[in-house]
Design an enzyme around this catalytic site. Structure first.
Site, PDB file in Angstrom:
ATOM      1  N   TYR A  71      17.949  24.140  11.571  1.00  0.00           N
ATOM      2  CA  TYR A  71      17.029  25.178  12.036  1.00  0.00           C
ATOM      3  C   TYR A  71      17.688  26.547  11.935  1.00  0.00           C
ATOM      4  O   TYR A  71      17.092  27.503  11.418  1.00  0.00           O
ATOM      5  CB  TYR A  71      16.631  24.881  13.475  1.00  0.00           C
ATOM      6  CG  TYR A  71      15.745  25.922  14.121  1.00  0.00           C
ATOM      7  CD1 TYR A  71      14.366  25.915  13.908  1.00  0.00           C
ATOM      8  CD2 TYR A  71      16.277  26.891  14.974  1.00  0.00           C
ATOM      9  CE1 TYR A  71      13.550  26.860  14.515  1.00  0.00           C
ATOM     10  CE2 TYR A  71      15.466  27.839  15.572  1.00  0.00           C
ATOM     11  CZ  TYR A  71      14.103  27.820  15.343  1.00  0.00           C
ATOM     12  OH  TYR A  71      13.306  28.763  15.949  1.00  0.00           O
TER      13      TYR A  71
ATOM     14  N   LYS B  43      16.465  29.720   9.530  1.00  0.00           N
ATOM     15  CA  LYS B  43      16.019  30.984  10.131  1.00  0.00           C
ATOM     16  C   LYS B  43      16.948  32.142   9.744  1.00  0.00           C
ATOM     17  O   LYS B  43      16.490  33.270   9.541  1.00  0.00           O
ATOM     18  CB  LYS B  43      15.937  30.850  11.646  1.00  0.00           C
ATOM     19  CG  LYS B  43      14.817  29.928  12.118  1.00  0.00           C
ATOM     20  CD  LYS B  43      13.448  30.403  11.651  1.00  0.00           C
ATOM     21  CE  LYS B  43      12.324  29.595  12.242  1.00  0.00           C
ATOM     22  NZ  LYS B  43      10.987  30.041  11.776  1.00  0.00           N
TER      23      LYS B  43
END
Length: 234
Positions: A142, A146
Site C-alpha cells: 500500500y 501511494k
C-alpha cells in the site's frame, strides 16, 4: 446548462459515488469510470479487468472520447484505490500488485485522459495517502503504491509533463475516510477523526469550478480532528 464536464475515476465506490452525487447537485455533467455503473452519472465507462493496463487505457480513452464528442473536461477526479496490509513475509508481491493495479494504474490512465481531454486550466486530482509520507512496514504494498502516486503528482505538475497549459495537478492524502465499510470493520474507532465523504465532494465541486485550488503539485493532507477537517499542503 451544465456547470461543466468532469470525470470521476472510481465513480462507484463509496467516495466516488458521494462525489458524483455532489457534482450532479452542482449541475456538472459527469462521466463515471469503474467496474460497475453509477446510475447518477450521465455516462458510464466500464473497466475490463481481464484487459492489461495498456488495453484498459486504450478502451477507456476511446470510450471517453466518444462520449465527449470533441468537448473537453473541466476536471478529472481519480478516487480509485483500495487497501491491503502485510509486510515482507505476507505475500508481499501479490498484495503489492493488487495495490499497484488499484492505485497506480488508475492514476496513470487518469493522467493519460487528462493529456487528451482536460481543458487548459482544468484540474487533475489523484489519491495518495498521508501514511505513505513515512515508512509503512505493516502495509508495504500500500505504501509503495501511494508513494508512487505522490511522485506521479509532482512529476505531472512539472514543465513538459504533457498536460494542458496552466492545468492544476494535485493529490489528496486522506488518513481515514468515514465510509460504511470502515465503520463496519472499525466500530470502536473515534469517528470524529475520520474525514467525511461530503467534505471531499464539496472540495471537488469547488476545484472543478476553479475555486480555492492549492498550487499544482501539492500533496494535500486531509486532517480531521473533533469532526473538523483542514487541508495541509506539502
Amino acid at each position: 446548462m451544465a456547470s461543466g464536464r468532469v470525470l470521476v475515476y472510481g465513480g462507484r465506490g463509496a467516495l466516488g459515488s458521494k462525489c458524483i452525487t455532489q457534482l450532479k447537485a452542482a449541475n456538472f455533467w459527469v462521466v463515471s469510470v469503474d467496474l460497475t455503473e453509477n446510475p447518477e452519472a450521465d455516462v458510464n465507462v466500464a473497466v475490463n479487468t481481464t484487459e492489461s493496463p495498456v488495453e484498459q487505457e486504450f478502451s477507456i480513452s476511446k470510450a471517453v472520447g466518444d462520449a465527449l464528442n470533441r468537448q473537453q473536461l473541466d476536471g478529472i477526479f481519480c478516487v480509485a484505490g483500495g487497501w491491503a496490509g502485510g509486510n515482507a513475509s505476507t505475500e508481499l508481491t501479490k498484495r503489492s500488485e493488487l495495490m499497484w493495479n488499484q492505485s497506480v494504474n488508475s492514476s496513470l490512465i487518469a493522467a493519460t485522459l487528462a493529456s487528451k481531454y482536460l481543458k487548459a486550466e482544468g484540474i487533475l486530482q489523484l489519491t495518495g495517502a498521508k501514511a505513505a509520507l513515512e515508512p509503512t512496514p505493516g502495509m508495504i504494498g500500500y505504501g509503495v503504491a501511494k508513494a508512487a502516486v505522490h511522485h506521479l503528482t509532482k512529476s505531472l505538475a512539472g514543465k513538459n509533463s504533457g498536460l494542458p497549459a496552466n492545468s492544476t495537478v494535485l493529490a489528496i492524502l486522506p488518513i481515514t475516510l468515514d465510509t460504511p465499510m470502515n465503520r463496519k470493520w472499525m466500530p470502536e474507532a473515534d469517528f470524529s477523526t475520520w474525514t467525511p465523504l461530503e467534505f471531499i465532494g464539496d472540495l471537488f465541486v469547488k476545484w472543478a469550478k476553479g475555486e480555492d485550488r492549492p498550487a499544482s503539485g501539492s500533496l494535500v493532507q486531509l486532517v480531521t480532528e473533533n469532526a473538523k477537517t483542514i487541508l495541509k499542503s506539502t
